[in-house]
Motif scaffolding. Structure first.
Motif, PDB file in Angstrom:
ATOM      1  N   LEU A   7      -9.654   4.151  11.009  1.00 58.02           N
ATOM      2  CA  LEU A   7      -8.911   3.702   9.838  1.00 58.02           C
ATOM      3  C   LEU A   7      -7.484   3.341  10.211  1.00 58.02           C
ATOM      4  CD1 LEU A   7     -10.253   6.347   7.302  1.00 58.02           C
ATOM      5  CD2 LEU A   7     -10.801   3.904   7.351  1.00 58.02           C
ATOM      6  N   PRO A   8      -6.916   2.327   9.579  1.00 54.21           N
ATOM      7  CA  PRO A   8      -5.578   1.858   9.968  1.00 54.21           C
ATOM      8  C   PRO A   8      -4.482   2.820   9.534  1.00 54.21           C
ATOM      9  CG  PRO A   8      -6.357   0.668   8.041  1.00 54.21           C
ATOM     10  CD  PRO A   8      -7.511   1.504   8.508  1.00 54.21           C
ATOM     11  N   GLU A   9      -3.383   2.789  10.264  1.00 51.85           N
ATOM     12  CA  GLU A   9      -2.233   3.628   9.915  1.00 51.85           C
ATOM     13  C   GLU A   9      -1.398   3.015   8.803  1.00 51.85           C
ATOM     14  OE1 GLU A   9       0.093   4.403  13.365  1.00 51.85           O
ATOM     15  OE2 GLU A   9      -1.455   5.576  14.377  1.00 51.85           O
ATOM     16  N   ILE A  10      -1.499   1.724   8.613  1.00 50.14           N
ATOM     17  CA  ILE A  10      -0.723   1.022   7.589  1.00 50.14           C
ATOM     18  C   ILE A  10      -1.689   0.337   6.633  1.00 50.14           C
ATOM     19  CG2 ILE A  10       0.964  -0.803   7.146  1.00 50.14           C
ATOM     20  CD1 ILE A  10       2.096  -0.230   9.951  1.00 50.14           C
ATOM     21  N   VAL A  11      -1.498   0.567   5.330  1.00 49.96           N
ATOM     22  CA  VAL A  11      -2.390  -0.010   4.328  1.00 49.96           C
ATOM     23  C   VAL A  11      -1.568  -0.653   3.216  1.00 49.96           C
ATOM     24  CG1 VAL A  11      -4.333   1.554   4.766  1.00 49.96           C
ATOM     25  CG2 VAL A  11      -2.541   2.225   3.149  1.00 49.96           C
ATOM     26  N   PRO A  12      -2.115  -1.705   2.597  1.00 44.24           N
ATOM     27  CA  PRO A  12      -1.467  -2.277   1.416  1.00 44.24           C
ATOM     28  C   PRO A  12      -1.690  -1.370   0.218  1.00 44.24           C
ATOM     29  CG  PRO A  12      -3.523  -3.416   1.842  1.00 44.24           C
ATOM     30  CD  PRO A  12      -3.339  -2.446   2.978  1.00 44.24           C
ATOM     31  N   ILE A  13      -0.662  -1.212  -0.592  1.00 47.72           N
ATOM     32  CA  ILE A  13      -0.681  -0.267  -1.697  1.00 47.72           C
ATOM     33  C   ILE A  13      -0.770  -1.012  -3.029  1.00 47.72           C
ATOM     34  CG2 ILE A  13       0.697   1.450  -2.935  1.00 47.72           C
ATOM     35  CD1 ILE A  13      -0.414   2.563  -0.385  1.00 47.72           C
ATOM     36  N   PHE A  14      -1.703  -0.570  -3.862  1.00 50.96           N
ATOM     37  CA  PHE A  14      -1.842  -1.100  -5.212  1.00 50.96           C
ATOM     38  C   PHE A  14      -1.555   0.051  -6.181  1.00 50.96           C
ATOM     39  CE2 PHE A  14      -4.776  -3.987  -7.986  1.00 50.96           C
ATOM     40  CZ  PHE A  14      -3.765  -4.074  -8.938  1.00 50.96           C
ATOM     41  N   PRO A  15      -0.300   0.198  -6.654  1.00 53.68           N
ATOM     42  CA  PRO A  15       0.021   1.284  -7.582  1.00 53.68           C
ATOM     43  C   PRO A  15      -0.370   0.890  -9.007  1.00 53.68           C
ATOM     44  CG  PRO A  15       2.032   0.188  -6.797  1.00 53.68           C
ATOM     45  CD  PRO A  15       0.869  -0.619  -6.331  1.00 53.68           C
ATOM     46  N   LEU A  16      -1.357   1.594  -9.558  1.00 54.56           N
ATOM     47  CA  LEU A  16      -1.886   1.231 -10.869  1.00 54.56           C
ATOM     48  C   LEU A  16      -2.065   2.498 -11.693  1.00 54.56           C
ATOM     49  CD1 LEU A  16      -2.852  -1.201 -12.511  1.00 54.56           C
ATOM     50  CD2 LEU A  16      -5.149  -0.806 -11.613  1.00 54.56           C
ATOM     51  N   PRO A  17      -1.218   2.705 -12.712  1.00 55.51           N
ATOM     52  CA  PRO A  17      -1.295   3.943 -13.507  1.00 55.51           C
ATOM     53  C   PRO A  17      -2.655   4.106 -14.168  1.00 55.51           C
ATOM     54  CG  PRO A  17       0.721   2.714 -14.007  1.00 55.51           C
ATOM     55  CD  PRO A  17      -0.130   1.812 -13.167  1.00 55.51           C
ATOM     56  N   GLY A  18      -3.231   5.298 -14.035  1.00 58.21           N
ATOM     57  CA  GLY A  18      -4.478   5.616 -14.697  1.00 58.21           C
ATOM     58  C   GLY A  18      -5.729   5.149 -13.988  1.00 58.21           C
ATOM     59  N   ALA A  19      -5.585   4.339 -12.943  1.00 63.75           N
ATOM     60  CA  ALA A  19      -6.755   3.853 -12.203  1.00 63.75           C
ATOM     61  C   ALA A  19      -7.098   4.857 -11.110  1.00 63.75           C
ATOM     62  CB  ALA A  19      -6.484   2.486 -11.596  1.00 63.75           C
ATOM     63  N   LEU A  20      -8.343   5.269 -11.063  1.00 64.42           N
ATOM     64  CA  LEU A  20      -8.781   6.282 -10.103  1.00 64.42           C
ATOM     65  C   LEU A  20      -9.931   5.742  -9.277  1.00 64.42           C
ATOM     66  CD1 LEU A  20      -8.796   9.180  -8.989  1.00 64.42           C
ATOM     67  CD2 LEU A  20     -10.277   9.826 -10.904  1.00 64.42           C
ATOM     68  N   LEU A 173     -13.534   8.104 -17.668  1.00 67.75           N
ATOM     69  CA  LEU A 173     -12.985   8.688 -18.890  1.00 67.75           C
ATOM     70  C   LEU A 173     -11.471   8.537 -18.933  1.00 67.75           C
ATOM     71  CD1 LEU A 173     -15.129  11.944 -19.193  1.00 67.75           C
ATOM     72  CD2 LEU A 173     -15.493   9.720 -20.273  1.00 67.75           C
ATOM     73  N   GLU A 174     -10.962   8.345 -20.134  1.00 65.11           N
ATOM     74  CA  GLU A 174      -9.531   8.111 -20.307  1.00 65.11           C
ATOM     75  C   GLU A 174      -8.780   9.432 -20.401  1.00 65.11           C
ATOM     76  OE1 GLU A 174      -8.519   5.441 -23.430  1.00 65.11           O
ATOM     77  OE2 GLU A 174      -9.850   3.840 -22.729  1.00 65.11           O
ATOM     78  N   PHE A 175      -7.999   9.697 -19.364  1.00 67.06           N
ATOM     79  CA  PHE A 175      -7.087  10.834 -19.349  1.00 67.06           C
ATOM     80  C   PHE A 175      -5.710  10.331 -18.927  1.00 67.06           C
ATOM     81  CE2 PHE A 175     -11.238  12.926 -18.284  1.00 67.06           C
ATOM     82  CZ  PHE A 175     -11.350  13.668 -19.444  1.00 67.06           C
ATOM     83  N   GLN A 176      -4.729  11.197 -19.059  1.00 66.42           N
ATOM     84  CA  GLN A 176      -3.380  10.846 -18.628  1.00 66.42           C
ATOM     85  C   GLN A 176      -3.343  10.626 -17.112  1.00 66.42           C
ATOM     86  OE1 GLN A 176      -0.664  10.332 -20.589  1.00 66.42           O
ATOM     87  NE2 GLN A 176      -1.999  10.624 -22.370  1.00 66.42           N
ATOM     88  N   PRO A 177      -2.420   9.772 -16.632  1.00 69.47           N
ATOM     89  CA  PRO A 177      -2.329   9.528 -15.182  1.00 69.47           C
ATOM     90  C   PRO A 177      -2.195  10.801 -14.350  1.00 69.47           C
ATOM     91  CG  PRO A 177      -1.053   7.868 -16.347  1.00 69.47           C
ATOM     92  CD  PRO A 177      -1.519   8.859 -17.385  1.00 69.47           C
ATOM     93  N   GLU A 178      -1.441  11.789 -14.846  1.00 68.97           N
ATOM     94  CA  GLU A 178      -1.294  13.020 -14.079  1.00 68.97           C
ATOM     95  C   GLU A 178      -2.611  13.791 -14.007  1.00 68.97           C
ATOM     96  OE1 GLU A 178       1.548  14.114 -12.325  1.00 68.97           O
ATOM     97  OE2 GLU A 178       1.970  12.001 -12.713  1.00 68.97           O
ATOM     98  N   ASP A 179      -3.422  13.678 -15.058  1.00 70.15           N
ATOM     99  CA  ASP A 179      -4.750  14.301 -15.032  1.00 70.15           C
ATOM    100  C   ASP A 179      -5.657  13.587 -14.028  1.00 70.15           C
ATOM    101  OD1 ASP A 179      -3.937  16.009 -17.082  1.00 70.15           O
ATOM    102  OD2 ASP A 179      -4.645  14.656 -18.650  1.00 70.15           O
TER     103      ASP A 179
END
Length: 214
Positions: A7-20, A173-179
């Motif tokens: 696996l690579p040491e550097i990856v592109p990041i997709f920050p998306l709230p609530g997406a798991l 299921l829809e939960f808060q991002p921290e959940d």
């Protein structure tokens, strides 16, 4: 089958709230922002075709641009382009990772240096939940769905293996991002199921996110 060393040491990041995204699960994405279209184009040119999903951190914990330290990378396994240049993409979860540092560069999207060593279990076979009481879990799930006027194919749920059932529900299921982050960081499938049960029971009691944190 991926190995941690591959696996690579550097990856592109997709920050998306609530997406798991979870290992061995699939996450559909609709990509249309120019920076993420560029990210997708670049990822498709690489051997592994990985995109790393991660939750932005809550405001007040490092600023609005801060990221959680743990995310999950997925391999692009399906994609199609619409007539107006957007992409419909499916990521297949490979492994969680821990962020070491965010990198600067000329790309319009964010990239991080990560390590995978803490999550070697993600690269193994399907995980089991030996203490899973499926009957009581499905009864709780039915109450939860009814409270939110949701419908599903119960026959498929009853036949799904432990990991597919628990991980799919954690993602759907829809939960808060921290959940969602708590579900991601669960060290085992059993812990994730216990967390999921707690979240559903708490929602059925009408509790708030603030109450749950306390």
């Amino acid at each position: 089958m991926f190995k941690a060393a591959d696996l690579p040491e550097i990856v592109p990041i997709f920050p998306l709230p609530g997406a798991l995204l979870l290992p061995r699960a699939r996450l559909p994405l609709h990509i249309f922002e120019p920076r993420y279209l560029a990210m997708l184009d670049d990822a498709l040119k690489t051997r592994d075709r990985l995109i790393a999903m991660i939750q932005p951190a809550v405001h007040g914990h490092g600023g609005e641009d801060a990221l959680h330290q743990i995310g999950c990378a997925g391999r692009i396994t399906q994609f199609s382009e619409t007539e107006d240049g957007r992409y419909m993409v499916t990521l297949s979860g490979i492994s969680r990772f821990r962020v070491e540092q965010e990198l600067s560069g000329f790309q319009p999207y964010r990239r991080c240096q990560v390590h995978w060593q803490d999550f070697s279990r993600d690269l193994g076979g399907v995980e089991k939940d030996s203490s899973f009481d499926r009957e009581s879990f499905l009864l709780l799930l039915q109450r939860f769905f009814e409270s939110r006027q949701l419908s599903t194919d119960w026959d498929n749920l009853e036949e799904a293996d432990d990991e597919l059932l628990i991980n799919s529900l954690s993602m759907m299921l829809e939960f808060q991002p921290e959940d969602k982050q708590a579900l991601l960081e669960a060290p085992s499938l059993t812990t994730r199921r216990e967390t999921l049960v707690t979240l559903m029971e708490f929602a059925l009691r009408g509790g708030t996110q603030e109450d749950l944190i306390q």
